[in-house]
Design a protein around this motif. Sequence first.
Motif, PDB file in Angstrom:
ATOM      1  N   ALA A 415       0.869  -1.342  -0.039  1.00 54.53           N
ATOM      2  CA  ALA A 415      -0.021  -0.111   0.041  1.00 54.53           C
ATOM      3  C   ALA A 415       0.820   1.311  -0.254  1.00 54.53           C
ATOM      4  O   ALA A 415       0.467   2.149  -0.553  1.00 54.53           O
ATOM      5  N   SER A 416       2.044   1.144   0.805  1.00 52.20           N
ATOM      6  CA  SER A 416       2.724   2.307   0.812  1.00 52.20           C
ATOM      7  C   SER A 416       3.526   2.622  -0.394  1.00 52.20           C
ATOM      8  O   SER A 416       3.567   3.811  -0.865  1.00 52.20           O
ATOM      9  N   VAL A 433       0.726  11.207   1.218  1.00 56.50           N
ATOM     10  CA  VAL A 433       0.966   9.756   0.851  1.00 56.50           C
ATOM     11  C   VAL A 433       0.382   8.971   1.974  1.00 56.50           C
ATOM     12  O   VAL A 433      -0.338   7.607   1.377  1.00 56.50           O
ATOM     13  N   THR A 434       0.092   9.200   3.062  1.00 57.19           N
ATOM     14  CA  THR A 434      -0.525   8.143   3.905  1.00 57.19           C
ATOM     15  C   THR A 434      -2.139   8.251   3.955  1.00 57.19           C
ATOM     16  O   THR A 434      -2.633   7.064   4.136  1.00 57.19           O
ATOM     17  N   ILE A 441      -6.097   1.016   1.280  1.00 57.02           N
ATOM     18  CA  ILE A 441      -6.663  -0.006   2.595  1.00 57.02           C
ATOM     19  C   ILE A 441      -8.040  -0.155   2.436  1.00 57.02           C
ATOM     20  O   ILE A 441      -8.526  -1.465   2.521  1.00 57.02           O
ATOM     21  N   GLY A 442      -8.859   0.636   2.276  1.00 56.84           N
ATOM     22  CA  GLY A 442     -10.351   0.713   2.415  1.00 56.84           C
ATOM     23  C   GLY A 442     -10.786  -0.012   0.980  1.00 56.84           C
ATOM     24  O   GLY A 442     -11.706  -0.774   1.108  1.00 56.84           O
ATOM     25  N   LYS A 458       4.949  -7.615  -7.496  1.00 52.09           N
ATOM     26  CA  LYS A 458       6.279  -8.044  -6.555  1.00 52.09           C
ATOM     27  C   LYS A 458       6.252  -7.303  -5.469  1.00 52.09           C
ATOM     28  O   LYS A 458       6.995  -7.589  -4.402  1.00 52.09           O
ATOM     29  N   SER A 459       5.380  -6.189  -5.156  1.00 54.69           N
ATOM     30  CA  SER A 459       5.548  -5.489  -4.092  1.00 54.69           C
ATOM     31  C   SER A 459       4.203  -6.105  -3.255  1.00 54.69           C
ATOM     32  O   SER A 459       4.184  -5.487  -2.230  1.00 54.69           O
ATOM     33  N   ILE A 460       3.539  -7.018  -3.505  1.00 49.93           N
ATOM     34  CA  ILE A 460       2.463  -7.738  -2.541  1.00 49.93           C
ATOM     35  C   ILE A 460       2.954  -8.356  -1.549  1.00 49.93           C
ATOM     36  O   ILE A 460       2.160  -8.619  -0.472  1.00 49.93           O
TER      37      ILE A 460
END
Length: 716
Positions: A415-416, A433-434, A441-442, A458-460
């Motif tokens: 997510a980030s 960004v947050t 996330i929602g 690849k980031s999951i």
Amino acid sequence: MVNLAHLIAQELQVSTQQVHSALALLAEGATVPFIARYRKERTGGLDEVQLRAIAERHTYLTELEDRKGVILTEIDHQGKLTPALQQQIQACRQKTELEDLYLPYRPKRRTRATMAREQGLEPLARQIEALNQRGIAAPPFKSLASPFVQTDRGVDSVDQALQGAADILAEEFADQADLRAKIRQFFWQSGDFTAKIPKKYPEGSTKYEMYRQFRVRVSQISAHNLLALFRGEAEGILRVDLDFDSDRLLTQLEQDTLQSQQMEVRQFFQAMIQDAFQRLLKPALVKEIRSQCKAQADEQSIQTFAANLRDLLLASPAGMKPTLGIDPGFRTGCKVAVLDATGQFIDYQALFPHQGPRQRQEAATTLQRLITDYQIELIAIGNGTASRETDAFVGEVLSSLSSPPTQVMVNESGASIYSASPLAIAEFPDLDVTVRGAISIGRRLQDPLAELVKIDPKSIGVGQYQHDVDQKALRRKLTETVESCVNYVGVDLNTASQELLTYVSGITPTLAHQIIEYRNQHGAFGDRQQLLKVKKLGPKAFEQSAGFLRIRRGSNPLDNTAVHPESYGIVEAMAKDLQLSLDQPTAIAQRLQGRSLKAYLTDTIGEPTLRDILAELEKPGRDPRAEFKTAHFREDITRLSDLQPGLRLEGVVTNVTNFGAFVDIGVHQDGLVHISQMAHQFVRDPKEIVKVGQVVQVTVLEVNAALKRIGLSLKA
């Protein structure tokens, strides 16, 4: 010319006609999801896996045939192409086998053998070669070599002449295709991969401790072990070798080669064989074996990654409902994003429930207001830092409500990265960004597939050594997996993002952009036919994509099903025969259950497609994903120090590897269920027992706080 379709059919155990049809459809520009779903009559019902296997094997064999043509032409130009060699080359089914046959004829850089030939020593090599026959009397080698001593050509002594002849024979020996295949087989069956950690690294000082004194048979090494060895080697911590009984192998080579019984001849050839092996064969073939094993390990790891990704993408959606997405935090507070029932961002608040009683009360009041004002039905809490504390806080607030929303902990891996990506910045240029992370996330809770397609797979966080495997092969496989999942579920044409549309069969990134532009200018699509008004979207793209795009509450009820527009006429005929309206699809399906469908057969649409149509009419607009279910973490278990061996906990599988599965039990550190702890019986593949996203019951076996390792068991 080799009949590739026939060969592929034999290998994959399907009919030649099925292969011909699949290849023809692919050549026409049809996608694999489209063929598997809407062209079953032409392919005999081939599924996506079979279709991709046909395409991959056809590409490989086509490249092989092209390479054969180049090699045959090259050897023919050298005047060395014999009928027997041509037949051998044409019979090759593997690239390695083909290159072995070509090796003696491949143009070489200057080698020791090349220089020996330039010095005129090839006749000497031929004379010595002839001596290696039973019953042939061999004159003294020095008398044979003396005529070839020519200082003007750089041959200053008999020993130099003999060495040059040996170099020629060694290269020819090493270029034998059957010999190279035999040594490869020996390495594969009898060789061991070994690893050591140098003494400069004390015990317990590296993450590769299990490989400090490691040995396993080449043919038996597991993918994750091999990739770990190669990673440790690249980092300079492990010394990896391929160990084998060289004496046994050299003895076998000598027995297969030597015929003469004369001592001088045997000694010459023994030295030549040893030189050929150590200098030419061993380095090349060890490198080949390592490369072959690496390719196999890559394939296994990529398959595991793809299976995990598929399970994650097809995770049950909580549904498109008003949602709060919360990105937890201590010092910087919890970022709360409000999303409507279509996933659109509405509002944002920062809450500070972990900074003191007054801030906690203020946060509770704000949270209650958001829930009430926006009629929130779902609350998604990211599982990162401060997640359990935030989860407990939200639970306290919800306990005071008469009809509280459903509260769910959501895996926030990636997510980030997404929230800082150009894609997220383009959608929300004015948000922190947050906050973008909270939105992601929602949305993951509402519909995991629609949100996760925006993130590099690849980031999951569901891979196994994904940065060590062939990146091109990994990217291709993951793209195929996402494409397969998107088309399996279907896409809402009026709410889908550009990224999601890009994975729909027949929709390119350019077409996806044009669809979004059209939607922004003209509003929601009323029916599928309106797609043809989109700039650059022609009949072929419409054919490939229309069946996978859904229009809810459109002018035609069939537009919210997987029934392809090319089959609408058949459904209309069914409705007319039954005196029913298209607004009654379920009734149409129920009335036709068990009846003959012969009346609706056409030249292109047979019974398989008709059965698919009835299945769609039975549950129009259904989501094929499983019913939503979430894990419930123990409220009194929130950190590593709370764990004790013997505890029975509920958790959710976050990653599956070849050696086990990682499970989130709510303590900010996933535990490992080793493959040996998955069942009371032998488990060959962890994917047969669990999948990513599955809710499981586990028992804590051990806790290592220093290394942050948790051992778990699935056994009852």
